[in-house]
Scaffold this motif. Structure first.
Motif, PDB file in Angstrom:
ATOM      1  N   VAL B 103       0.878  -1.169   0.000  1.00 25.28           N
ATOM      2  CA  VAL B 103       0.000   0.000   0.000  1.00 25.28           C
ATOM      3  C   VAL B 103       0.917   1.221   0.000  1.00 25.28           C
ATOM      4  O   VAL B 103       1.832   1.313   0.825  1.00 25.28           O
ATOM      5  CB  VAL B 103      -0.947   0.006   1.208  1.00 25.28           C
ATOM      6  CG1 VAL B 103      -1.809   1.269   1.205  1.00 25.28           C
ATOM      7  CG2 VAL B 103      -1.829  -1.239   1.197  1.00 25.28           C
ATOM      8  N   ASP B 112       4.418   8.347  -3.102  1.00 21.96           N
ATOM      9  CA  ASP B 112       5.121   9.074  -2.049  1.00 21.96           C
ATOM     10  C   ASP B 112       6.218   8.181  -1.477  1.00 21.96           C
ATOM     11  O   ASP B 112       6.065   7.583  -0.404  1.00 21.96           O
ATOM     12  CB  ASP B 112       4.111   9.488  -0.971  1.00 21.96           C
ATOM     13  CG  ASP B 112       4.648  10.586  -0.081  1.00 21.96           C
ATOM     14  OD1 ASP B 112       5.876  10.718   0.021  1.00 21.96           O
ATOM     15  OD2 ASP B 112       3.830  11.308   0.507  1.00 21.96           O
ATOM     16  N   PHE B 113       7.333   8.109  -2.178  1.00 20.20           N
ATOM     17  CA  PHE B 113       8.393   7.135  -1.905  1.00 20.20           C
ATOM     18  C   PHE B 113       9.631   7.787  -1.299  1.00 20.20           C
ATOM     19  O   PHE B 113       9.948   8.941  -1.600  1.00 20.20           O
ATOM     20  CB  PHE B 113       8.815   6.471  -3.203  1.00 20.20           C
ATOM     21  CG  PHE B 113       8.048   5.212  -3.535  1.00 20.20           C
ATOM     22  CD1 PHE B 113       7.304   4.545  -2.575  1.00 20.20           C
ATOM     23  CD2 PHE B 113       8.102   4.676  -4.817  1.00 20.20           C
ATOM     24  CE1 PHE B 113       6.623   3.372  -2.885  1.00 20.20           C
ATOM     25  CE2 PHE B 113       7.420   3.503  -5.136  1.00 20.20           C
ATOM     26  CZ  PHE B 113       6.685   2.865  -4.172  1.00 20.20           C
ATOM     27  N   GLY B 114      10.347   6.997  -0.486  1.00 18.88           N
ATOM     28  CA  GLY B 114      11.701   7.346  -0.100  1.00 18.88           C
ATOM     29  C   GLY B 114      12.630   7.149  -1.295  1.00 18.88           C
ATOM     30  O   GLY B 114      12.221   6.653  -2.352  1.00 18.88           O
ATOM     31  N   PRO B 115      13.917   7.503  -1.105  1.00 19.29           N
ATOM     32  CA  PRO B 115      14.831   7.603  -2.254  1.00 19.29           C
ATOM     33  C   PRO B 115      15.047   6.308  -3.035  1.00 19.29           C
ATOM     34  O   PRO B 115      15.304   6.351  -4.229  1.00 19.29           O
ATOM     35  CB  PRO B 115      16.139   8.101  -1.632  1.00 19.29           C
ATOM     36  CG  PRO B 115      16.007   7.865  -0.158  1.00 19.29           C
ATOM     37  CD  PRO B 115      14.549   7.940   0.149  1.00 19.29           C
ATOM     38  N   GLU B 117      12.971   3.374  -2.858  1.00 23.45           N
ATOM     39  CA  GLU B 117      11.820   2.470  -2.935  1.00 23.45           C
ATOM     40  C   GLU B 117      11.391   2.232  -4.386  1.00 23.45           C
ATOM     41  O   GLU B 117      11.131   3.186  -5.125  1.00 23.45           O
ATOM     42  CB  GLU B 117      10.639   3.037  -2.131  1.00 23.45           C
ATOM     43  CG  GLU B 117      10.852   2.998  -0.630  1.00 23.45           C
ATOM     44  CD  GLU B 117       9.579   3.354   0.118  1.00 23.45           C
ATOM     45  OE1 GLU B 117       8.950   2.421   0.651  1.00 23.45           O
ATOM     46  OE2 GLU B 117       9.226   4.551   0.174  1.00 23.45           O
TER      47      GLU B 117
ATOM     48  N   ASN C  42       4.502   3.652   6.953  1.00 20.99           N
ATOM     49  CA  ASN C  42       5.537   2.823   6.303  1.00 20.99           C
ATOM     50  C   ASN C  42       6.919   3.428   6.451  1.00 20.99           C
ATOM     51  O   ASN C  42       7.077   4.646   6.522  1.00 20.99           O
ATOM     52  CB  ASN C  42       5.221   2.617   4.818  1.00 20.99           C
ATOM     53  CG  ASN C  42       5.296   3.867   3.967  1.00 20.99           C
ATOM     54  OD1 ASN C  42       4.284   4.534   3.752  1.00 20.99           O
ATOM     55  ND2 ASN C  42       6.474   4.198   3.471  1.00 20.99           N
ATOM     56  N   ALA C  43       7.902   2.523   6.510  1.00 19.35           N
ATOM     57  CA  ALA C  43       9.295   2.945   6.410  1.00 19.35           C
ATOM     58  C   ALA C  43       9.517   3.503   5.014  1.00 19.35           C
ATOM     59  O   ALA C  43       9.040   2.934   4.034  1.00 19.35           O
ATOM     60  CB  ALA C  43      10.218   1.752   6.665  1.00 19.35           C
ATOM     61  N   MET C  44      10.241   4.620   4.903  1.00 18.80           N
ATOM     62  CA  MET C  44      10.580   5.171   3.583  1.00 18.80           C
ATOM     63  C   MET C  44      11.940   4.660   3.112  1.00 18.80           C
ATOM     64  O   MET C  44      12.417   5.040   2.045  1.00 18.80           O
ATOM     65  CB  MET C  44      10.565   6.702   3.621  1.00 18.80           C
ATOM     66  CG  MET C  44       9.186   7.259   3.990  1.00 18.80           C
ATOM     67  SD  MET C  44       9.083   9.068   3.907  1.00 18.80           S
ATOM     68  CE  MET C  44       8.931   9.332   2.133  1.00 18.80           C
ATOM     69  N   LEU C 133       6.792   7.377   6.989  1.00 15.10           N
ATOM     70  CA  LEU C 133       5.685   8.165   6.445  1.00 15.10           C
ATOM     71  C   LEU C 133       4.375   7.782   7.121  1.00 15.10           C
ATOM     72  O   LEU C 133       4.090   6.596   7.284  1.00 15.10           O
ATOM     73  CB  LEU C 133       5.575   7.923   4.936  1.00 15.10           C
ATOM     74  CG  LEU C 133       4.468   8.697   4.208  1.00 15.10           C
ATOM     75  CD1 LEU C 133       4.724  10.199   4.252  1.00 15.10           C
ATOM     76  CD2 LEU C 133       4.362   8.226   2.757  1.00 15.10           C
TER      77      LEU C 133
END
Lengths: 139, 139, 139
Positions: B103, B112-115, B117, C42-44, C133
């Motif tokens: 999700v 809306d992702f980290g660097p 993902e 969630n972890a980013m 996040l």
């Protein structure tokens, strides 16, 4: 936006069991009147799982043996958690492998599933009443 | 509330593979016109996964070896499930470790992702056409 | 439909730690003003987890030993991923076991939790600033 909530209660007679709860979740969806949205189904206890897989008893036996191999129940002294007086250290780990929750798409009033997807309650520390939460949001 | 649904089809030529499907999911999000909400991406088959991790081939080799160690494919007699005539008992277990679904938050029209993902399709019983579902709800 | 987004930053002083982040998530929910909906946490980062389990230190030690057994940190040459110059191959695998994300029902302005459910940040490659996040949608 509509939202719907229901608790499903189970009292599993043995320590461990996998039970197909898809019919109960389908009933919730019908009762909600929601036709487009997302459905969350999660164990409300931390020694139980909700997961999606195949309704095939041989596979369930494979899961049981595999989980017991990955996180054996005995000796209970194996887990620091059991120093609190519990004997369910293994159940916390087994539930982690199988997962706490599933999120399912709701499309045209149905669980939007592939051909073999079924929702299971995975009990790893039974012999008492425990709950599953169904929450649906959408329209 | 808006909702959007699309099936992504894959036909992986080998038994197992990890494939980066992020570009397809980004296309779905653009097509949906949804800018704020939640995106569900799940395997519609119970011997495949959708998961988020790094797009690095060495890591994917590590995942492959690790999963084969946790749930070996052979001998296929090792799994009761394979008495049904299947040879994919291991695939059900491997998919369980890697997960059925992710999700993802949708913010300002983006994943809306980290660097690092990236979304992967994990196939554990390939050589046939199988599906991933993308469902998005929001505004 | 309302939506809310916040990043929670952590700088864990050791390589690995489990930290109860429930109070921060409750603050986010209050700030959002959302009373019915779904909350994603969630972890980013791909070497960290967000998961739900019990806030009991013995159990956390059990998780630590179990994960180190399933995916040992050393020797770092054990992981192809570490040929890129990283030493965190194990962290990608540990995070996979514990999970990237949780989805929680929001009911009557509260996290709709069972009696022992708490949200944890699981760090497997710490000693630097990393993000979680929180995304909430609903009404």
């Amino acid at each position: 936006m509509k939202s719907y909530r229901k608790e499903l209660w189970f009292d599993i007679p043995s320590r461990r069991e996998f039970r197909n709860i898809t019919p109960y979740v389908v009933d919730c969806l019908r009762e909600s009147g929601i036709t487009e949205g997302l459905l969350l189904c999660n164990a409300m206890h931390i020694t139980a799982s909700v997961f999606i897989n195949d309704d095939e008893s041989g596979l369930h036996n494979d899961f049981e043996r595999w989980l017991e191999d990955l996180a054996p129940h005995a000796p209970i002294s194996r887990y620091q958690h059991n120093k609190t007086g519990e004997d369910n250290g293994d159940a916390h780990l087994k539930r982690t492998v199988m997962g706490r929750e599933v999120v399912v798409a709701v499309t045209a009033g149905q669980l939007d599933f592939g051909p073999w997807e079924q929702i299971f309650y995975g009990e790893f520390d039974g012999q008492r009443r425990k709950r599953v939460l169904v929450k649906i949001i959408g329209e």
